[in-house]
Design a protein around this motif. Structure first.
Motif, short mmCIF file in Angstrom:
data_model
loop_
_atom_site.label_atom_id
_atom_site.label_comp_id
_atom_site.label_asym_id
_atom_site.label_seq_id
_atom_site.Cartn_x
_atom_site.Cartn_y
_atom_site.Cartn_z
N GLN A 304 -21.79 53.70 -11.41
CA GLN A 304 -23.03 53.08 -10.94
C GLN A 304 -24.21 53.76 -11.61
N THR A 307 -24.31 52.59 -15.08
CA THR A 307 -24.72 51.18 -15.11
C THR A 307 -26.22 51.10 -14.87
N LYS A 308 -26.69 51.95 -13.95
CA LYS A 308 -28.11 51.96 -13.65
C LYS A 308 -28.89 52.38 -14.91
N LEU A 310 -27.90 52.00 -18.01
CA LEU A 310 -27.89 50.90 -18.97
C LEU A 310 -28.90 49.82 -18.58
N ALA A 311 -28.94 49.54 -17.27
CA ALA A 311 -29.88 48.53 -16.79
C ALA A 311 -31.31 48.99 -17.10
N LEU A 312 -31.54 50.29 -16.88
CA LEU A 312 -32.88 50.84 -17.09
C LEU A 312 -33.28 50.75 -18.58
N GLY A 314 -32.31 48.46 -20.70
CA GLY A 314 -32.66 47.05 -20.92
C GLY A 314 -34.05 46.75 -20.38
N GLU A 315 -34.31 47.29 -19.20
CA GLU A 315 -35.59 47.01 -18.55
C GLU A 315 -36.75 47.72 -19.27
N HIS A 351 -42.52 49.51 -12.19
CA HIS A 351 -41.38 48.60 -12.32
C HIS A 351 -41.52 47.49 -11.28
N ARG A 354 -38.40 48.28 -8.82
CA ARG A 354 -38.11 49.65 -8.38
C ARG A 354 -39.37 50.43 -8.03
#
Ligand code: G
Ligand code: G
Ligand code: MN
Length: 568
Positions: A304, A307-308, A310-312, A314-315, A351, A354
């Motif tokens: 997680q 993944t977070k 990776l997501a970050l 992208g964001e 964000h 977030r």
């Protein structure tokens, strides 16, 4: 592969078999037998006919020949049917074996049939199969081996994992581990020595995990062991695996401490296929490294986290385009006049879901992915836009740049273009670099910083005292200001040694003609001492936390600019 194929073709063609007569013995014998039996079968008929006939021997011969003419084609036809039947069976068997070759089964061999043509063909096929088999084994041996250590490699590990997962239902454990001080060993003791370290470590791994299914080197300093779970449980109970990870190696008389970290993933709990199992073992290894643990077993929470991450990432890319960053400003006060004449620009990320993200949570990520370069360009664009406003309020700005911004001239070129149209801005901006960011390539950093200085920018060394901290080293850079890290500032009112260190740092800065800023001033006592020790500027929560731009403007913009602290 074509090379292998070519050489096989060449080698089978190189030694041709001596050609045999077209009609084989078997075929000839068979034909002769048929002809004889035809004659033998005819004899009683010839005899009887000659007894009862009035014809002469001549007529009899004509009859016999006519009979023969009828029988011979019949016999030939029968003969050819039988022969083709036998050839067809042989050829069918050959095709079957050739098919098994094409499927990678090279163990079958065609046996002799007694038919020369078929034997010749099958011998060629047998020779070819032997060669392909040998080469196949050679390729498998080398393609699956790590040349340096003799261990297997990643391809073989994946191959074995796949086999094990699809066939056996037994639980497995996959460990990956790395020698994390190998780079140091390389630098200090040389590559040959580091190779020795890898070889010795590989031997040690093989010895300790001798019942492993695979021992492999995955890349440079990363190894892996695949074990049945029962063995892993036994080994980890007897702490043998840890011995592999923390410990000394003796190489050519040297004792060497290896800094190793391992990640473990279990099948089936942590992955159903080789790739995910390996990836999760690697995630666990990274966590082990970060948390300074010799060995970490994978947990869902790690994924997680990544993944977070990776997501970050992208964001973060989107954030630049969508303008989600904001500027905060932290005031800097002239110690002598007590006036706020400068401010450090600090970025924040608002964000959409977030909420507000602090730079410590995304700047390192931006640095790892290279996105920091785009962020810095965005930052300069903003700072160029707001500087006239701040100047008219007598506040000068400073901005932080990263090590990556000093790696190439993207930023310099961008600023040079901007400078052509707004040349008055540069003189009002200080660029903050940390000492460590100049150390990757000091010559390059020096050249770039000189480029900025030539346009009129001032250069400050940020966080001085938190790392290498050599004023002699910094002398080569076009530096105008020294920002002393808060670790050297905080607690000076209680610790007299710390006070002495701070005092000498401030004095040395002044000797070098630099403005000196004390960072992280939080208490009245610290402020008093900073005042006594003669720092030029101070920054810290004692004065103010970083503020949103509007708040800063309302509080400070129209304070007069203080010239009294400029060095002579
Ligand atoms: O603000 P603070 O939490 O504001 O900043 C944390 C760290 O992030 C500091 O080391 C600071 O130098 C860095 N930082 C803040 N803003 C920027 C920025 O705009 N660019 C770079 N490269 N670093 C920044
Ligand atoms: O690395 P640099 O000096 O650019 O970082 C500035 C960082 O220091 C920001 O994160 C800012 O919020 C933080 N900071 C500024 N003043 C203080 C202070 O007095 N105490 C502490 N703990 N942090 C501070
Ligand atoms: Mn800074």
């Amino acid at each position: 592969m074509t090379k292998v194929k070519d050489s096989i073709i060449a080698s089978t063609m190189a030694k041709p078999e001596p050609t045999k007569p077209a009609l084989s013995l078997k075929r000839k014998t068979f034909g002769l037998c048929l002809a004889c039996s035809a004659w033998v079968g005819l004899l009683p008929w010839v005899f009887l006919e000659s007894q009862r006939s009035d014809f002469g021997l001549f007529d009899l011969s004509i009859q016999a020949i006519t009979g023969l003419l009828l029988i011979i084609p019949l016999a030939s036809w029968l003969c050819s049917v039988l022969i083709t039947g036998s050839i067809r069976t042989d050829l069918f068997a050959l095709t079957q074996i050739a098919k098994s070759f094409s499927e990678g089964q090279y163990s079958h061999r065609f046996k002799s049939t007694g038919v020369a043509e078929i034997d010749q063909l099958s011998k060629s096929l047998n020779d070819m199969a032997t060669l392909v088999d040998e080469r196949d084994r050679y390729i498998r041996r080398t393609a699956y081996k790590d040349q340096l250590t003799g261990l297997h490699n990643r391809a073989y590990l994946i191959f074995t994992l796949r086999e094990r997962i699809s066939h056996a239902k037994e639980p497995l454990s996959l460990a990956t581990w790395s020698i994390d001080n190998l780079e140091n060993i390389n630098e200090v003791l040389g590559y040959d020595f580091a190779d020795q370290v890898l070889k010795t470590a590989a031997k040690k791994a093989q010895r300790i995990a001798k019942n492993s299914l695979v021992s492999a080197r995955l890349e440079g300093n990363v190894f892996s062991i695949l074990l049945p779970r029962s063995i892993f449980d036994r080994i980890s109970k007897t702490i043998d695996l840890r011995r592999l990870l923390i410990g000394e190696l003796k190489i050519s008389g040297h004792f060497l401490d290896l800094e190793c970290h391992a990640g473990i993933a279990h099948f089936p709990e942590h992955g159903e296929n080789p790739e995910s199992l390996l990836r999760r073992a690697e995630i666990a290894r990274q966590i082990a490294k970060k948390t300074h643990n010799p060995m970490v077993v994978f947990e869902e929470a790690f994924e997680q986290r990544s993944t977070k991450r990776l997501a970050l990432i992208g964001e973060l890319k989107k954030a630049i385009v969508q303008n989600e960053f904001e500027l905060y400003l932290q005031p800097k006060m002239s110690v002598r006049s007590g006036k706020v004449t400068q401010a450090e620009v600090l970025i924040r990320w608002r964000h959409p879901e977030r909420g507000m993200i602090q730079p410590n949570a995304f700047i390192p990520l931006a640095e790892q992915t290279g996105l920091i370069k785009n962020i810095t360009l965005w930052l300069f664009e903003q700072v160029y836009a707001i500087t006239p406003d701040f100047n008219s309020g007598n506040v000068q700005l400073s901005v932080n740049i990263s090590a990556l911004d000093l790696e190439d001239n993207t930023l310099l070129k961008w600023v040079e273009r901007k400078h052509k149209y707004q040349p008055q801005i540069a003189g009002n901006i200080t660029i903050e670099v940390t000492e460590s960011s100049t150390m990757r390539d000091p010559d390059q950093a020096c050249e770039l910083l000189q480029g900025f200085a030539n346009m009129g920018f001032k250069i400050a060394i940020d966080d001085f005292g938190s790392g290498y901290s050599s004023l002699a080293y910094l002398k080569r850079f076009p530096v105008t200001e020294l920002k002393i890290d808060r670790s050297l500032v905080q607690g000076i009112d209680i610790d007299s040694d710390a006070r002495v260190i701070l005092q000498s740092t401030i004095e040395m800065g002044h000797v070098m003609g630099l403005l000196v800023t004390a960072e992280g001033v939080e208490t009245d006592a610290e402020y008093q001492l900073i005042h006594e020790l003669g720092a030029d500027f101070l920054q810290g929560y004692w004065l103010s936390k970083p503020l949103p731009m509007q708040t800063f403007k309302e509080a400070y913009l129209f304070e007069p600019y203080d010239h009294t602290t400029q060095p002579a």
